[in-house]
Design an enzyme around this catalytic site. Structure first.
Site, PDB file in Angstrom:
ATOM      1  N   ARG B  83       0.786  -1.249   0.000  1.00  0.00           N
ATOM      2  CA  ARG B  83       0.000   0.000   0.000  1.00  0.00           C
ATOM      3  C   ARG B  83       0.811   1.289   0.000  1.00  0.00           C
ATOM      4  O   ARG B  83       0.237   2.369  -0.129  1.00  0.00           O
ATOM      5  CB  ARG B  83      -0.977   0.045   1.191  1.00  0.00           C
ATOM      6  CG  ARG B  83      -1.972  -1.118   1.230  1.00  0.00           C
ATOM      7  CD  ARG B  83      -2.966  -1.033   0.085  1.00  0.00           C
ATOM      8  NE  ARG B  83      -4.030  -2.029   0.210  1.00  0.00           N
ATOM      9  CZ  ARG B  83      -4.454  -2.788  -0.802  1.00  0.00           C
ATOM     10  NH1 ARG B  83      -3.916  -2.653  -2.001  1.00  0.00           N
ATOM     11  NH2 ARG B  83      -5.422  -3.653  -0.641  1.00  0.00           N
ATOM     12  N   ASP B 173      -1.725  -6.295 -11.418  1.00  0.00           N
ATOM     13  CA  ASP B 173      -2.629  -6.931 -10.464  1.00  0.00           C
ATOM     14  C   ASP B 173      -3.639  -5.972  -9.861  1.00  0.00           C
ATOM     15  O   ASP B 173      -3.319  -4.836  -9.522  1.00  0.00           O
ATOM     16  CB  ASP B 173      -1.862  -7.597  -9.327  1.00  0.00           C
ATOM     17  CG  ASP B 173      -2.829  -8.330  -8.421  1.00  0.00           C
ATOM     18  OD1 ASP B 173      -3.483  -9.263  -8.893  1.00  0.00           O
ATOM     19  OD2 ASP B 173      -2.960  -7.932  -7.251  1.00  0.00           O
ATOM     20  N   ASP B 326      -1.530 -12.686  -1.434  1.00  0.00           N
ATOM     21  CA  ASP B 326      -2.413 -11.605  -1.876  1.00  0.00           C
ATOM     22  C   ASP B 326      -2.872 -10.781  -0.669  1.00  0.00           C
ATOM     23  O   ASP B 326      -4.016 -10.328  -0.605  1.00  0.00           O
ATOM     24  CB  ASP B 326      -3.616 -12.141  -2.666  1.00  0.00           C
ATOM     25  CG  ASP B 326      -4.312 -11.034  -3.470  1.00  0.00           C
ATOM     26  OD1 ASP B 326      -3.812  -9.882  -3.463  1.00  0.00           O
ATOM     27  OD2 ASP B 326      -5.355 -11.318  -4.091  1.00  0.00           O
ATOM     28  N   HIS B 330      -6.963  -3.305   4.294  1.00  0.00           N
ATOM     29  CA  HIS B 330      -7.895  -2.194   4.079  1.00  0.00           C
ATOM     30  C   HIS B 330      -8.268  -1.602   5.431  1.00  0.00           C
ATOM     31  O   HIS B 330      -8.422  -2.337   6.400  1.00  0.00           O
ATOM     32  CB  HIS B 330      -9.174  -2.688   3.397  1.00  0.00           C
ATOM     33  CG  HIS B 330      -8.977  -3.060   1.963  1.00  0.00           C
ATOM     34  ND1 HIS B 330      -8.696  -2.135   0.980  1.00  0.00           N
ATOM     35  CD2 HIS B 330      -9.005  -4.259   1.343  1.00  0.00           C
ATOM     36  CE1 HIS B 330      -8.574  -2.757  -0.184  1.00  0.00           C
ATOM     37  NE2 HIS B 330      -8.748  -4.047   0.009  1.00  0.00           N
TER      38      HIS B 330
END
Ligand SMILES: [Zn+2]
Lengths: 319, 457
Positions: B83, B173, B326, B330
């Site tokens: 991120r 991705d 993966d 969040h």
């Protein structure tokens, strides 16, 4: 009754019949000159509508007011919601206002589930995305039981009765229809034999586990139907290649006077509204004596009174 | 909750120097079962494994009692979203790599869908440098295939390959390189510097607005379906393109039984195709979405029990080469919404090895040597991290990058609040999983864990 009514699958047969029986009693009351009952005095019902639906909102509003509840209409437009407030923050606000029940209409499937996790009051799903609309299914079941309960078609209209053996055919855009999902679940719970009819593009994938049959041929199903329920078809589905043209859709799946004549004499024609006259239903069918469309609207208020009564008032054994 | 001291409480602060045990870079790991096999002592000096054998003497080295633990080569993740830059509210390179070390990882490939996108030498070098500063794992930036992950123009792949970050893996991705011509060109172009295209296989037209695996559950919940065929169609196409261009394709997060069959077929042809599966697709199924709990929203979506079985078998027989997390952190508000509005993705770095034990080892599908192969050796080879010393055998001369794991640790409940990741969106929250990572070493330096649970190094 359970604390929330989010899916028609939340209702057992006994609970569903209880709603219909309670609605039948309330229908008697509603016919009297003084139409207000004190049952929910002091209780607060919030109508939380993220989609415009005057029809459903006013139906719930009338139902709550006839039971003397305080009604707050919290429409997404022009409120803090429109300014980007999250569903959770709205839920906390309504919680602080002391909402005993929240009637929610939302464009996203599952929004009532999420809401129910954040409030202590009851959540009643008034339509969520392409998921469910359980009070529509209840008012449809009530209408079917009332109409088909005539002496020449068994005694299904009696108190305590379900819809055993009633052959119900639901026609149209099942894929995007919350009415169809709740209808299949509730009508089958009540003992009806349900058939979905649509072009294959508008039948959900993986429908094999649903308690209903699937057909692509409306003309073959109509002679075997006691109830035919026409679903609204939005013309924009055409652009996503669900069907080639409105004309072809009407020709294959629209209910016109000629097709209506294939139905048994006692069969009724239903539509949850709003209708696309001339698309899924022809004007002469909508206005025919078989049509229950106007009754569905008035029955909607009664059935929603029954739901509110049982979920909020019934607990305390109010008379 | 356990009363035992938790290794998570003691992962040390930033900077490699802080993590050295008493200024000592010599270690004697006593009695660790190498790849789950025979117990041996491992002596480490100067960041390298000096010797492996029985009854080695400390000779001034710090002793780590690894009795009952197994030692695996440091895990290599081919697919994590760290991120940074851009969404430091969800994760930073620092927190994400700390989480990785706690999960047993020594190398992490950082996906390119940051803000700005990692589509230039400047951005990949920034990410690489942040990884070096944090010091927990080797951060290997993945470069975007197309400018801004826009799917229209090739990014400067060669410049990223030649940058300090030495990018070898390229991926859009989050998005699929859906244009077949662009995909063909990308596969061809990276041959010049030995690159690989990692494809997020999702046919966009077949998945417009898709929310959940297209099947019985999605239909009942009224959520738009994500059909298996939308993944399989792209994988089949890309396998053919890899064959035609004689280039290297890596398939990200394979999620369907049909995909496994296609990859198995492509491998049988001798084509240069590799694939990864996530821990969550090895364990979880679409019916978890019944209550619209958005922690289960992920892309590709959770699928069915049959898919899970096929993925496990594919990983066991080597058709699927690697487990890749993966890891997709969040912030709370991105998940505390209606299902359709919720962000896709789940965290995974801190639970991956435990999930693999649950899904693959305790089921008898894979032994610990197999786990080392699928979580370290092969991903290191695919990401070309082997050249940087990852995925090497536990043997004299190898870099001392390994993880010490207790597979017999009692099943403990997963508590995301205790995770080092900045985000809490673990789909395993509340589940009990076996195993526990005790310590991770990167080139002889402990990056996570503690010594025999006493909370001190
Ligand atoms: Zn992806």
């Amino acid at each position: 009754m359970k604390r929330h009514l989010i899916s028609a699958a939340d209702l057992s047969r006994e609970e569903a019949v209880l709603v219909l029986d309670t609605a039948a009693e309330l229908a008697g009351v509603s016919a009297r000159p003084i139409r207000k009952l004190p049952t929910l005095r002091g209780r607060t019902v919030v109508n939380l509508f993220y989609e415009d639906s005057t029809r459903t909102r006013t139906s719930f509003e009338a139902a709550a007011k006839r039971l003397s509840a305080d009604v707050i209409n919290f429409s997404a437009r022009g409120s803090s919601v429109a300014k980007g407030e999250s569903l959770k923050d709205t839920a906390l606000t309504l919680e602080a206002m002391g909402a005993d029940a929240i009637v929610v209409r939302h464009g996203a499937s599952g929004a009532p589930h999420r809401l129910a996790g954040w409030v202590t009051g009851s959540v009643i799903n008034a339509g969520d995305g392409t998921h469910e609309h359980p009070t529509q299914a209840l008012l449809d079941a009530f209408t079917i039981r009332q109409r088909l309960g005539s002496p020449d078609h068994g005694a299904s209209g009696r108190r305590g009765a379900g819809l055993d053996g009633v052959r119900a055919t639901i026609v149209g855009d099942v894929l995007h229809s919350r009415v169809a999902r709740s209808g299949v679940l509730l009508l089958s719970t009540l003992g009806a034999d349900v058939t979905l009819v649509a072009p294959p593009t508008l039948i959900p994938f993986g429908v094999g586990g649903w308690p209903c049959k699937i057909s692509y041929d409306l003309d073959a199903e109509l002679p075997k139907s006691d109830v035919v329920m026409m679903l609204r078809v939005q013309q924009e589905r055409m652009t996503a290649a669900y069907f080639p043209t409105v004309r072809e859709y009407r020709r294959r799946y629209g209910l016109d006077a000629g097709r209506m004549s294939l139905l048994p004499d006692h069969a009724i024609v239903m539509h949850p509204g709003p209708m696309n006259r001339g698309v899924e239903i022809a004007a002469e069918v909508a206005d025919s004596p078989r049509s229950t469309i106007v009754e569905q609207v008035s029955n909607g208020v009664i059935v929603r009174m029954a739901v509110l009564y049982l979920m909020l008032g019934g607990v305390e054994g109010n008379s | 909750m356990s009363n035992r001291p938790d290794s998570r409480g003691t992962a040390s602060g930033s900077g490699t120097a802080n993590r050295r045990g008493a200024g000592n870079d010599r270690w004697l790991i006593k009695g660790a079962r190498v790849l789950g096999g025979v117990a041996a002592d491992i002596r480490v000096a100067g960041g390298v494994i000096e010797s492996v054998g029985e009854g080695l003497v400390a000779d001034g080295a710090t002793v780590f009692d690894a009795d009952g633990l197994i030692v695996l080569p440091g895990l290599v993740d081919l697919h994590a979203h760290l991120r940074e830059p851009g969404r430091e509210d969800a994760e930073t390179v620092e927190t994400g790599t700390r989480a990785a070390a706690l999960g047993g990882y020594t190398a992490v490939h950082a996906m390119a869908n940051t803000e700005p996108v990692a589509d230039t030498a400047g951005v990949v070098e920034q990410v690489w440098r942040l990884g070096r500063q944090a010091g927990y794992v080797d951060v290997r930036p993945v470069g975007a295939v197309t400018v801004g992950i826009g799917g229209e123009n090739l990014a400067e792949l060669g410049a990223m390959a030649e940058s300090a970050a030495r990018v070898t893996m390229f991926s859009d991705d989050g998005h699929c390189v859906s244009d077949p011509l662009l995909m063909r060109r990308a596969l061809e172009y990276v041959k010049a510097f030995g690159g690989v295209i990692a494809q997020h296989a999702q046919e966009p037209r077949l998945t417009e607005g898709a929310q959940l695996h297209e099947g019985e559950v999605a239909s009942r919940l009224g959520l738009a379906g994500w059909p298996s065929a939308a993944e399989e169609a792209i994988i089949a196409r890309d396998c053919l393109l890899a064959a035609h261009t004689n280039s290297r394709l890596h398939v990200c997060h394979v999620s369907t039984a049909g995909s496994v069959e296609i990859i198995r077929w492509a491998k049988s042809k001798g084509w240069q195709v590799t694939a990864e599966v996530t821990p969550h697709h090895l364990l979880l199924t679409d019916d978890l979405a019944e209550n619209y709990d958005t922690v289960y929203k992920v892309n590709p979506p959770l699928r069915t029990r049959d898919d899970v079985t096929a993925l496990r078998n594919g990983l066991a027989d080597g058709s699927i080469d690697a487990v890749a997390t993966d890891h997709a952190p969040h912030p709370v508000e991105a998940k505390e919404t209606e299902w359709a509005q919720a962000a896709m993705g789940m965290t995974g770095l801190e639970t991956a090895l435990r999930v693999v034990q649950e899904a693959m080892v305790d089921t008898g599908l894979l032994d610990w040597a197999g786990v080392a192969d699928r979580m370290s050796v092969r991903p290191a080879r695919i990401g070309q991290a082997a050249a940087a010393g990852h995925g090497q055998p536990i043997a004299p001369g190898s870099p001392a990058s390994f993880t010490l794991y207790d597979p017999a640790a009692g099943r403990e409940r997963v508590d995301p609040a205790a995770h080092a990741s900045k985000s809490r969106n673990s789909p395993f929250a509340g589940m009990t999983l076996p195993g526990r990572v005790h310590a991770t070493f990167l080139r002889g330096v402990p990056t996570a864990g503690d010594r025999a649970g006493d909370g001190r190094w």
